[in-house]
Structures are given as structure tokens and as C-alpha cells.
Write a protein that holds these residues in place. Structure first.
Motif, mmCIF file in Angstrom:
data_model
loop_
_atom_site.group_PDB
_atom_site.id
_atom_site.type_symbol
_atom_site.label_atom_id
_atom_site.label_comp_id
_atom_site.label_asym_id
_atom_site.label_seq_id
_atom_site.Cartn_x
_atom_site.Cartn_y
_atom_site.Cartn_z
ATOM 1 N N LYS A 14 6.523 18.037 1.560
ATOM 2 C CA LYS A 14 5.486 17.102 1.987
ATOM 3 C C LYS A 14 4.956 17.578 3.327
ATOM 4 O O LYS A 14 5.706 17.687 4.299
ATOM 5 N N GLU B 217 10.421 7.697 0.425
ATOM 6 C CA GLU B 217 9.146 7.063 0.042
ATOM 7 C C GLU B 217 8.455 7.830 -1.083
ATOM 8 O O GLU B 217 7.709 7.234 -1.860
ATOM 9 N N TYR C 54 5.757 5.553 -3.123
ATOM 10 C CA TYR C 54 4.792 5.161 -2.098
ATOM 11 C C TYR C 54 3.947 6.337 -1.628
ATOM 12 O O TYR C 54 2.798 6.172 -1.254
ATOM 13 N N ARG C 55 4.578 7.519 -1.571
ATOM 14 C CA ARG C 55 3.841 8.677 -1.069
ATOM 15 C C ARG C 55 3.817 9.758 -2.137
ATOM 16 O O ARG C 55 4.717 9.850 -2.963
ATOM 17 N N ILE C 56 2.776 10.567 -2.082
ATOM 18 C CA ILE C 56 2.601 11.625 -3.069
ATOM 19 C C ILE C 56 3.086 12.935 -2.460
ATOM 20 O O ILE C 56 2.654 13.307 -1.366
ATOM 21 N N LYS D 82 8.617 0.515 -12.207
ATOM 22 C CA LYS D 82 8.949 -0.240 -10.992
ATOM 23 C C LYS D 82 9.921 -1.381 -11.302
ATOM 24 O O LYS D 82 10.719 -1.770 -10.449
ATOM 25 N N ILE E 262 14.135 -1.969 -4.286
ATOM 26 C CA ILE E 262 13.870 -1.254 -3.042
ATOM 27 C C ILE E 262 14.125 -2.181 -1.862
ATOM 28 O O ILE E 262 13.484 -3.223 -1.733
ATOM 29 N N LEU F 64 13.531 -2.027 1.794
ATOM 30 C CA LEU F 64 12.820 -1.225 2.789
ATOM 31 C C LEU F 64 13.482 -1.397 4.145
ATOM 32 O O LEU F 64 14.257 -2.314 4.353
ATOM 33 N N ILE G 190 0.258 0.497 0.783
ATOM 34 C CA ILE G 190 0.633 0.903 2.137
ATOM 35 C C ILE G 190 -0.517 1.695 2.729
ATOM 36 O O ILE G 190 -1.424 2.115 2.023
ATOM 37 N N ASP H 31 -1.646 8.062 3.554
ATOM 38 C CA ASP H 31 -0.952 9.170 4.217
ATOM 39 C C ASP H 31 -1.784 9.707 5.366
ATOM 40 O O ASP H 31 -2.997 9.794 5.261
#
Lengths: 293, 267
Positions: free
Chosen positions: A15, A51, A56-58, A79, A84, A86, B263, B266
């Protein structure tokens, strides 16, 4: 082995934010029913890794499978199988504990019983109290309750016991052991290494965006890292020596000095000591603090 | 579980939290009541206003404007601030971890706006009738206009509010960004200042935003015949109201869908 044999499979995960790599080549598996601890200092890439797995993140590169599904493409059915917890949030907390849990239970196809979950996290007396009026540790228990209300197959726990007093932490550990016994797979991050040692089967240590160690909590860092360490001071300065026979070493020191050595310590490295060695060895960590958020 | 079932569950929870939030209650729910009281008290000494033969009390003049302001506050201000706060404090992130569809979340928000906006309008009408003694229209046609302007205005406001919530950079800055914007719109759209007293260039600018059209629609319902000469082109222009609000509805819908994230994006 196919991706279905493991609950989580991560291969060469990447990432990057602009030109900075927050996660750089992380690989690990988590087996079904296993509790896996991901350890590392702030800004090491732990939260980013989690995440990505939570959807949540790619990711920028590499492969990830969570319960057989690419988390970047996980739908609502996927899901529903996750829980989760957090890192602590600052929600306004206008609902009572019971109201909030009943509402979240209504979002899942096969939720746990609300009263049982409230009892499991020890908040029976606060069930009718607004969440905003609870103490920090009690609010954290609500977070945990919300994480397990949907009867997850895989539970993410991101620093779950921050703000707990020692007794609450012991109770929490008991709860996690019960979930483990039910076969729930758990991915835990924590700054309390003792907690990882208590709960996890295996652990990975992440530093500077990469995995610097991976293994059973009793083996991580290699056998050498767990050899007892003897430290002492004499006229020539301070010394330390690793030995499987610390008693014999101390006896020979006393013999040669003819007296009690100064500053004598015999250390059996705990997971925490091993962890700190690993993290220090991985320094200097390039300026990754900014990407931690 | 269907999107609609979860949406209904969200409406109940959203409405409950709305009425437990003191800031929202004052700045969104009761604000039009406060302003109606202030303007009525401040200007009642001037006597009746309006074109010859159609004079009304100052309270009767302000009532439709306050109903329009309530629609804007319940939708735009309420949701833009609420969702930005929820994004900032982790509420959205947590909901995003559950099998809740964003559509159900939207249904919950729009439903909350509907329940609270309808209650607000009903109470404004009741207060106007009982406290200020304002005559309410009796023709069914007027109430049909009221119904469609109200529904169209409220849905549009809600969608614009959801779209606007993407703008504030943090939950804390949301009120600082949104409340002055909404206040400015109320001043230039004929809510606080009498519409026909505004210069035509300001009327033109106000016409770019939805509040002017909602307020105009409400004036057409509650002001007596003869007042339409004080509008642009001396007409209530109901068709124009429908078109302007429909355009804003589509813009709001598209922006809401495109910008919504559980959210922050990024870095």
C-alpha cells in the motif's frame, strides 16, 4: 493449499500513499479458529494492513483473501461474517447500551442474543445508560459487544483493551477465550505484548511497513532471542552474555571476582523483550509516522 | 434482509438520536419558531403589510418563509452537519463494517428528515394558527400545492445535505462551514427579508438555489390572492418551482451517490 483452507491469506501486500510505502510486501496466513496477533509500533503499517483486510482501504499491490473473498470486492454477505472492533471512536453516544446493541443486532442475519452479549462484556448494570455517559473503559466494552453481536466467523480486534483496568482486561481475555472455544478466528492488534502472549497462537511483528518476524508466540524471533541473558558490571565496564546455563555463568563470575558482581541481572526474555529486540533491529524506521493515520 | 427493512430500522434509530441531540433540536428543529417569534415581535408595530386589498399581519407574511426555512434546515443543515460529524467521529466507519447497505443508510437519513420536517411544519402551522391567529387556507387546491412543494423540497434538501456533508474537512469544521451558508441563503431567498424588497440582481442569484423556490411555493399557498404581483414576473410560477427543485433533486442525488464514503478517502 487453496484460499478456502485459511481464514485470511495475505501475499506480498503493498500500500503506497504517493511515493511512501505504508505497507511493503507483507505476507501471512491465519488459519480457521486461530488467534493471530499483529504487533508493531505506531505507524509501522499495522492499521493499514488491517484496514485493507477489513475492506476499508484498497491495496496498491499483492493479494489478499479474507474468508475466501477479496476484501476490495467484499459485499454485504461477506461483511455479515465479519466482526470489527475498531480503535476507539468518539461517537456521540446518544443511545443506551441496549438500544445500540438491539439496533446493530437487527442489521445481521443471525445475531447473538443482545442480553447475553451485554452480560458477556459485563455491562448488565449499564444496559439502560446512554453510551455517552459511560466511562472510557465501559465504552470500549460496548465496542467489543458491537463487534461480536453479529456472530462473526472472523473477528478483528484493533487495540481492544485500551483504557481497561487490569480486572476488566482479565474479564476481556476470558471473553476472547470463550469466543476462541466457539471456533471464532481472531486477528488482534495490541500494544500490550502480554495480551498477545496470553491470547494469540501465532504472531507477526510488523515494522517499517514489512513483516520482520512471524511464528508461534513461543517461537517468534528464533530460539536465540529466548536464551537467558546475564548482565553485570565490573572494573572494565558493563557486560552481557547469553547462555543456556545462567546459574553456572553467575557462579563462575562470583568465583573469578571473589565477590558479588555489581549490577547483576538474569533475564529470561519474555515475548515483550523479544518484540522490542525485533523492532529495534528494524530501525531506523523511515519517516512513516505521517501515514499512520 | 432487504434494503427497505434495514432502512426502516435506521429511520427509527436516526429519529431517536435526532430528538436526543440538543444542538440539533435548537438550531434545526426550533430555529424557525424562534425566528418567527423574533420577526413577528420586531415588525408587528408596522401594522399590516402587502399590496392594497390583500394586507396581512407580519406573522402571516413570515409563516410560509419559516416553513420553507424549516425544510432547508431539516434537510440541508441537519444532514450536512450530522453526516460530516458521523464521518469524523467514527460512526460511519462502524456502520460500514456491518452488512448495512449505503442505500439503507440514506433511507434512514431521508426518513429522519421526513419525520422531523413534517412534525416541524405541523407545529409551525399550529403555532401560527393558535398563537398568532393566522388564517390558514381552506381550498383543497392550496393544500395539494403545499403537499408537493413540501415533499419535493424536503427530499431535495435531504439529498443536497448528504452531498454537502462530503465538503467539511473534519467533523468539527462542519458547523462552521454549513450554518453560515444556510443562513446566507435564508437572508437572500425571501425568508428573513421580504422578498419584494430585495434588489433584482440578488433575486436572480437566489434563484440559482433551491430555498428561493421552496419559499415561493409556500408563499403561493399561504399568502392571499394579490400577493403574486410582488413575485418575479408577477406570478407564483408553480411550474418553475417544480423544475428548479427537480433539477436540484437530481444534482443532489448524483452528488450523494458519487461522493459518499464510509470513511475518508485514501490520502
Amino acid at each position: 493449499m487453496t484460499t478456502n483452507d485459511v481464514a485470511v491469506r495475505v501475499r506480498d501486500l503493498q500500500k503506497t500513499y504517493g511515493r511512501k510505502a505504508a505497507v511493503d510486501g507483507v505476507s501471512f496466513d491465519i488459519h480457521h479458529g486461530e488467534t493471530f496477533a499483529l504487533l508493531g509500533p505506531n505507524g509501522a503499517g499495522k492499521s493499514t494492513t488491517i484496514e485493507i483486510l477489513e475492506g476499508y482501504r484498497i491495496r496498491t499491490g499483492g493479494d489478499a483473501h479474507v474468508l475466501g473473498v477479496d476484501p476490495a470486492k467484499g459485499g454485504l454477505d461477506w461483511k455479515a461474517r465479519l466482526g470489527i472492533v475498531l480503535q476507539s471512536t468518539g461517537e456521540t453516544g446518544l443511545l443506551t447500551v441496549a438500544e445500540q446493541l438491539r439496533h446493530f443486532a437487527s442489521l445481521y442475519p443471525n445475531p447473538r442474543d443482545v442480553d447475553e452479549v451485554i452480560a458477556a462484556v459485563g455491562l448488565e448494570a449499564q444496559a439502560k445508560t446512554r453510551i455517552g455517559k459511560l466511562s472510557g473503559g465501559q465504552q470500549r466494552r460496548v465496542d467489543v459487544a458491537l463487534g461480536i453481536i453479529g456472530r462473526p466467523e472472523l473477528l478483528f480486534l484493533d487495540e481492544p483493551t485500551t483504557g481497561f483496568d487490569p480486572e476488566a482486561r482479565q474479564q476481556f481475555w476470558g471473553l476472547i477465550r470463550r469466543l476462541k472455544a466457539e471456533g471464532v478466528t481472531i486477528l488482534l492488534t495490541t500494544h500490550y505484548i502480554e495480551e498477545a502472549a496470553q491470547l494469540a497462537d501465532r504472531a507477526g511483528v510488523i515494522a517499517g511497513g514489512g513483516l520482520v518476524a512471524l511464528g508461534g508466540v513461543d517461537e517468534i524471533g528464533g530460539a536465540d532471542a529466548r536464551v537467558p541473558l546475564v548482565r553485570w558490571t565490573d572494573g572494565t565496564g558493563s557486560h552481557e552474555q547469553r547462555t543456556e546455563e545462567p546459574g553456572l555463568l553467575v557462579a563462575s563470575l562470583v568465583g573469578s571476582l571473589g565477590r558479588e558482581p555489581d549490577g547483576l541481572e538474569v533475564i529470561r526474555p519474555s515475548l515483550e523483550d523479544v518484540y522490542l529486540q525485533l523492532v529495534r533491529a528494524a530501525e531506523p524506521v523511515p519517516a512513516r509516522e505521517e501515514v499512520a493515520a | 434482509m432487504s434494503i427497505a427493512t434495514l432502512g426502516a430500522a435506521r429511520i427509527a434509530t436516526e429519529t431517536k438520536t435526532y430528538f436526543r441531540s440538543p444542538d440539533t433540536l435548537f438550531f434545526t428543529f426550533f430555529f424557525p419558531f424562534v425566528m418567527l417569534a423574533i420577526f413577528t415581535a420586531a415588525f408587528s408595530a408596522q401594522g399590516e403589510v402587502g399590496p392594497p386589498g390583500a394586507e396581512i399581519t407580519i406573522g402571516a407574511y413570515y409563516l410560509p418563509g419559516m416553513i420553507a426555512a424549516g425544510i432547508l434546515l431539516s434537510g440541508v443543515q441537519n444532514l450536512a452537519v450530522d453526516i460530516a460529524l458521523e464521518k469524523g467521529n467514527g460512526t460511519l466507519k462502524r456502520l460500514g463494517s456491518t452488512p448495512l447497505s449505503p442505500m439503507s443508510y440514506f433511507i434512514g437519513k431521508i426518513g429522519q428528515v421526513f419525520v422531523t420536517g413534517a412534525l416541524q411544519a405541523a407545529l409551525l402551522l399550529l403555532a401560527g394558527r393558535l398563537v398568532l391567529g393566522i388564517e390558514l387556507p381552506t381550498e383543497p387546491g392550496k393544500w395539494v400545492t403545499f403537499a408537493w412543494v413540501f415533499v419535493l423540497g424536503l427530499v431535495t434538501s435531504a439529498l443536497v445535505g448528504i452531498a454537502l456533508s462530503a465538503l467539511p474537512r473534519s467533523g468539527k469544521s462542519a458547523t462552521a462551514v454549513v450554518i453560515p451558508t444556510v443562513l446566507l441563503l435564508q437572508f437572500m431567498s425571501g425568508v428573513y427579508l421580504q422578498w419584494n424588497m430585495l434588489p433584482s440582481w440578488l433575486q436572480e442569484i437566489a434563484g440559482l438555489f433551491p430555498l428561493k423556490w421552496i419559499a415561493q411555493g409556500m408563499r403561493s399557498v399561504f399568502l392571499p390572492e394579490g400577493w403574486e404581483v410582488l413575485e418575479q414576473n408577477e406570478s407564483w410560477n408553480l411550474a418553475g418551482i417544480a423544475i428548479a427543485l427537480a433539477i436540484w433533486l437530481v444534482v443532489g442525488l448524483v452528488l450523494s451517490r458519487v461522493t459518499f464514503r464510509w470513511i475518508r478517502r485514501d490520502a
